[in-house]
Design an enzyme around this catalytic site. Sequence first.
Site, PDB file in Angstrom:
ATOM      1  N   THR A  13       0.840  -1.209   0.000  1.00 47.47           N
ATOM      2  CA  THR A  13       0.000   0.000   0.000  1.00 47.47           C
ATOM      3  C   THR A  13       0.877   1.262   0.000  1.00 47.47           C
ATOM      4  O   THR A  13       0.487   2.281  -0.565  1.00 47.47           O
ATOM      5  CB  THR A  13      -1.006   0.037   1.173  1.00 47.47           C
ATOM      6  OG1 THR A  13      -0.300   0.046   2.408  1.00 47.47           O
ATOM      7  CG2 THR A  13      -1.946  -1.152   1.133  1.00 47.47           C
ATOM      8  N   ASN A 101      14.058   3.854   4.359  1.00 47.78           N
ATOM      9  CA  ASN A 101      13.093   2.835   4.803  1.00 47.78           C
ATOM     10  C   ASN A 101      11.991   3.521   5.597  1.00 47.78           C
ATOM     11  O   ASN A 101      12.210   4.574   6.190  1.00 47.78           O
ATOM     12  CB  ASN A 101      13.826   1.834   5.715  1.00 47.78           C
ATOM     13  CG  ASN A 101      12.907   0.772   6.282  1.00 47.78           C
ATOM     14  OD1 ASN A 101      12.098   0.179   5.553  1.00 47.78           O
ATOM     15  ND2 ASN A 101      13.004   0.528   7.582  1.00 47.78           N
ATOM     16  N   HIS A 103       9.543   2.813   8.835  1.00 47.62           N
ATOM     17  CA  HIS A 103       9.404   1.908   9.977  1.00 47.62           C
ATOM     18  C   HIS A 103       8.141   2.279  10.751  1.00 47.62           C
ATOM     19  O   HIS A 103       7.903   3.462  11.016  1.00 47.62           O
ATOM     20  CB  HIS A 103      10.644   2.020  10.873  1.00 47.62           C
ATOM     21  CG  HIS A 103      10.640   1.018  11.977  1.00 47.62           C
ATOM     22  ND1 HIS A 103      11.004  -0.303  11.782  1.00 47.62           N
ATOM     23  CD2 HIS A 103      10.256   1.116  13.271  1.00 47.62           C
ATOM     24  CE1 HIS A 103      10.875  -0.957  12.925  1.00 47.62           C
ATOM     25  NE2 HIS A 103      10.411  -0.127  13.844  1.00 47.62           N
TER      26      HIS A 103
END
Length: 190
Positions: A13, A101, A103
């Site tokens: 998503t 990234n 998280h």
Amino acid sequence: MKNLVILVSGSGTNLQRIIDTIDNGEISDARISMVVADRECYGLERAKKHNIENVLIPRGKNFSSELAETIPANTDLIVLAGFLSILKPEFCEKWNGKIINIHPALLPKFGGKGMWGHHVHNAVIEAKEKQSGATVHFVTSGIDEGEAILQKSFEITEDDTPETVAEKVHLIEYEIFPKAINKVLNNIPI
Ligand code: GRF
């Protein structure tokens, strides 16, 4: 035009959000040149649906070296969007400053080995945290240890469960991920 490579392991998503925000201009002057998955997953299907070059490199000990050979040399940013394999230190060093990234927690809390997906949200509820949120950060060889680019929190209520926290975190991710990508691509100081 900046070239993004997106790495996925799951439903994707966040990948979809990146596709949509490139289309609507929230992320400016960028394209996704490739999506790489480390397993069969819906993220890979999303790439196919949008005619984005997509590659499956099975997870395992050769993943990082195969990825190194697969990633186009003109890549400006590698984006881990729900990606579960750990990248080898040599790979992280080669692409230093060019891997980010997302998280699903407020790093440095609830990060590190084993802290992914529902494990994070379970731990947050068990620790009776007052807040959770999401963090976009640079990727280094230390798991979840790279410098934070953007972070946003919300208050946890008494009724929250790991599932409701996961939903709220996802909404925050959709908000901060495109902003963080734009920031890094345009060298806006963090
Ligand atoms: C997100 O919560 C992200 O923080 C974590 O994995 C999840 C991926 O979700 N790293 P999706 O595949 O983008 O829906």
